[in-house]
Design an enzyme around this catalytic site. Structure first.
Site, mmCIF file in Angstrom:
data_model
loop_
_atom_site.group_PDB
_atom_site.id
_atom_site.type_symbol
_atom_site.label_atom_id
_atom_site.label_comp_id
_atom_site.label_asym_id
_atom_site.label_seq_id
_atom_site.Cartn_x
_atom_site.Cartn_y
_atom_site.Cartn_z
ATOM 1 N N GLY A 1 2.360 -2.089 2.432
ATOM 2 C CA GLY A 1 2.282 -0.886 1.601
ATOM 3 C C GLY A 1 1.903 -1.149 0.153
ATOM 4 O O GLY A 1 2.042 -0.271 -0.696
ATOM 5 N N HIS B 1 11.126 -5.081 12.135
ATOM 6 C CA HIS B 1 10.251 -4.756 11.001
ATOM 7 C C HIS B 1 10.995 -5.077 9.702
ATOM 8 O O HIS B 1 12.206 -4.890 9.616
ATOM 9 C CB HIS B 1 9.863 -3.276 11.055
ATOM 10 C CG HIS B 1 8.768 -2.937 10.087
ATOM 11 N ND1 HIS B 1 9.005 -2.762 8.745
ATOM 12 C CD2 HIS B 1 7.434 -2.779 10.262
ATOM 13 C CE1 HIS B 1 7.852 -2.504 8.137
ATOM 14 N NE2 HIS B 1 6.886 -2.509 9.035
ATOM 15 N N SER C 1 -1.080 -3.920 4.672
ATOM 16 C CA SER C 1 -2.219 -3.362 3.932
ATOM 17 C C SER C 1 -3.557 -3.553 4.634
ATOM 18 O O SER C 1 -4.585 -3.766 3.989
ATOM 19 C CB SER C 1 -2.273 -3.933 2.506
ATOM 20 O OG SER C 1 -1.125 -3.525 1.784
ATOM 21 N N ASN D 1 1.947 2.052 12.995
ATOM 22 C CA ASN D 1 3.376 2.270 12.755
ATOM 23 C C ASN D 1 3.499 3.437 11.780
ATOM 24 O O ASN D 1 3.233 3.284 10.592
ATOM 25 C CB ASN D 1 3.979 0.987 12.155
ATOM 26 C CG ASN D 1 5.417 1.190 11.708
ATOM 27 O OD1 ASN D 1 6.075 2.157 12.096
ATOM 28 N ND2 ASN D 1 5.901 0.274 10.882
ATOM 29 N N TRP D 2 3.907 4.580 12.327
ATOM 30 C CA TRP D 2 3.969 5.785 11.480
ATOM 31 C C TRP D 2 5.214 5.818 10.605
ATOM 32 O O TRP D 2 5.344 6.679 9.757
ATOM 33 C CB TRP D 2 3.913 7.033 12.371
ATOM 34 C CG TRP D 2 2.526 7.381 12.829
ATOM 35 C CD1 TRP D 2 1.436 6.559 12.905
ATOM 36 C CD2 TRP D 2 2.075 8.674 13.273
ATOM 37 N NE1 TRP D 2 0.338 7.257 13.371
ATOM 38 C CE2 TRP D 2 0.705 8.556 13.607
ATOM 39 C CE3 TRP D 2 2.690 9.913 13.434
ATOM 40 C CZ2 TRP D 2 -0.050 9.633 14.077
ATOM 41 C CZ3 TRP D 2 1.943 10.996 13.914
ATOM 42 C CH2 TRP D 2 0.585 10.848 14.222
ATOM 43 N N LYS D 3 6.159 4.913 10.865
ATOM 44 C CA LYS D 3 7.417 4.903 10.102
ATOM 45 C C LYS D 3 8.056 6.305 10.144
ATOM 46 O O LYS D 3 7.929 6.990 11.153
ATOM 47 C CB LYS D 3 7.174 4.423 8.670
ATOM 48 C CG LYS D 3 6.326 3.148 8.626
ATOM 49 C CD LYS D 3 6.301 2.517 7.282
ATOM 50 C CE LYS D 3 5.306 1.358 7.293
ATOM 51 N NZ LYS D 3 5.392 0.506 6.141
ATOM 52 N N GLU E 1 11.259 -3.581 7.016
ATOM 53 C CA GLU E 1 12.016 -2.461 6.430
ATOM 54 C C GLU E 1 13.377 -2.322 7.103
ATOM 55 O O GLU E 1 14.366 -1.976 6.463
ATOM 56 C CB GLU E 1 11.186 -1.171 6.525
ATOM 57 C CG GLU E 1 10.035 -1.206 5.515
ATOM 58 C CD GLU E 1 8.832 -0.365 5.879
ATOM 59 O OE1 GLU E 1 8.910 0.464 6.815
ATOM 60 O OE2 GLU E 1 7.783 -0.547 5.220
ATOM 61 N N GLU F 1 3.836 -10.120 9.288
ATOM 62 C CA GLU F 1 3.718 -9.142 8.215
ATOM 63 C C GLU F 1 4.377 -9.688 6.949
ATOM 64 O O GLU F 1 5.601 -9.576 6.787
ATOM 65 C CB GLU F 1 4.418 -7.844 8.613
ATOM 66 C CG GLU F 1 3.834 -7.180 9.836
ATOM 67 C CD GLU F 1 4.081 -5.674 9.807
ATOM 68 O OE1 GLU F 1 3.079 -4.949 9.825
ATOM 69 O OE2 GLU F 1 5.230 -5.253 9.740
ATOM 70 N N GLY G 1 0.292 0.281 8.988
ATOM 71 C CA GLY G 1 1.211 1.321 8.531
ATOM 72 C C GLY G 1 0.447 2.499 7.957
ATOM 73 O O GLY G 1 -0.060 3.354 8.676
ATOM 74 N N GLY G 2 0.320 2.533 6.631
ATOM 75 C CA GLY G 2 -0.255 3.688 5.935
ATOM 76 C C GLY G 2 -1.587 4.164 6.500
ATOM 77 O O GLY G 2 -1.791 5.377 6.693
HETATM 78 C C1 PEP Z 1 3.797 -1.875 8.358
HETATM 79 O O1 PEP Z 1 4.683 -1.194 7.883
HETATM 80 O O2 PEP Z 1 3.970 -2.396 9.469
HETATM 81 C C2 PEP Z 1 2.572 -2.041 7.588
HETATM 82 C C3 PEP Z 1 1.788 -3.026 7.911
HETATM 83 O O3 PEP Z 1 2.345 -1.151 6.567
HETATM 84 P P1 PEP Z 1 1.003 -1.020 5.679
HETATM 85 O O4 PEP Z 1 -0.178 -1.122 6.605
HETATM 86 O O5 PEP Z 1 1.101 0.337 5.043
HETATM 87 O O6 PEP Z 1 1.025 -2.131 4.701
#
Ligand code: PEP
Length: 240
Positions: A171, A95, A203, A8-10, A97, A165, A224-225
């Site tokens: 993050g 999600h 994470s 997920n590049w956001k 966010e 999640e 994500g990251g």
């Molecule tokens: C996400 O936003 O779906 C996510 C899991 O982010 P991260 O891996 O950066 O925690």
């Protein structure tokens, strides 16, 4: 069950970001392993270009959100039909966010997931508790309630994916204990059919991917990251 590793590049990535995906493919000598599904959900602006550029390399492309309607007066929104038209095959809905930034309710998330199925996309329905809810011992009850409200009605042949999640793990570099992941994924499994892939997200990184992905009822990861850097994402794919 065939694992799914989804990035997920956001709101990250300009047109030059295709070079990062090229680096990912180079890491696998041009084509990705065929024992698992690898999905990248870039910003909407990159979906069409990524879908045409990477479709022959075994990469799947997805969106990060969709509107419940197929078309109409919804300035700035994108429909599931538009995503599939651009070459996407998955879409993330609900999600945390979006639930936080755009006040998305379970009912809205469910409508988006239904729209995805209507258009022929596979929805990845995200659920997860806050830190306060976990500390209060309510994590499983909160997630069960989110599943009840957010999962679409499915018909024979419909595919859905659930992503667990925990909000406090996204993050932050923090993850639940493996025992907590086991308990939550087992609880989610009791709510969904055996054919539904349940991803863990929050994470995930090269250093913890192997142990998380080895757990029962963890059928992949939503990353994500660490999906923004080819070397890290490649290591997570290898761990799966
Ligand atoms: C996400 O936003 O779906 C996510 C899991 O982010 P991260 O891996 O950066 O925690």
């Amino acid at each position: 069950m065939r694992p799914l590793i989804a990035g997920n590049w956001k709101m990250n990535g300009l047109s030059g970001a295709a070079a990062e995906v090229d680096r990912l493919l180079a890491d696998f000598a041009g084509s990705t392993p065929d024992s698992l599904d690898i999905l990248i959900c870039p910003p909407t602006t990159l979906i069409a270009a990524f879908a045409s550029r990477f479709e022959n390399a075994g990469l799947l492309i997805g969106g990060q959100d969709c509107h419940p309607d197929a078309f109409g007066a919804h300035t700035g929104d994108i429909s599931a039909e538009m995503l599939i038209d651009a070459g996407a095959c998955f879409v993330i809905v609900g999600h945390s966010e979006r639930r936080a930034d755009h006040h998305e309710s379970d009912a809205l998330v469910r409508a988006k997931a239904m729209a995805a199925l209507r258009a022929g996309l596979t929805p990845i329905v995200c659920v997860g508790e806050s830190e306060a809810q976990r500390d209060a011992g309510q994590a499983e009850a909160v997630v069960a309630q989110q599943l009840k409200g957010s999962l679409p009605d499915t018909r024979e042949g419909d595919e859905i994916v659930v992503a667990y999640e925990p909000v406090w793990a996204i993050g932050t570099g923090r993850t639940p204990t493996l025992a907590d992941i086991d308990a939550m994924h087992a609880s989610i499994r009791r709510h969904v059919g055996h054919g539904v892939r349940i991803l863990y997200g929050g994470s995930v990184k090269p250093s913890n991917a192997r142990e998380i992905l080895a757990r029962d009822n963890v059928n992949g990861a939503l990353v994500g990251g660490a999906s923004l850097t080819a070397a890290d994402f490649a290591d997570i794919i290898r761990a799966a």
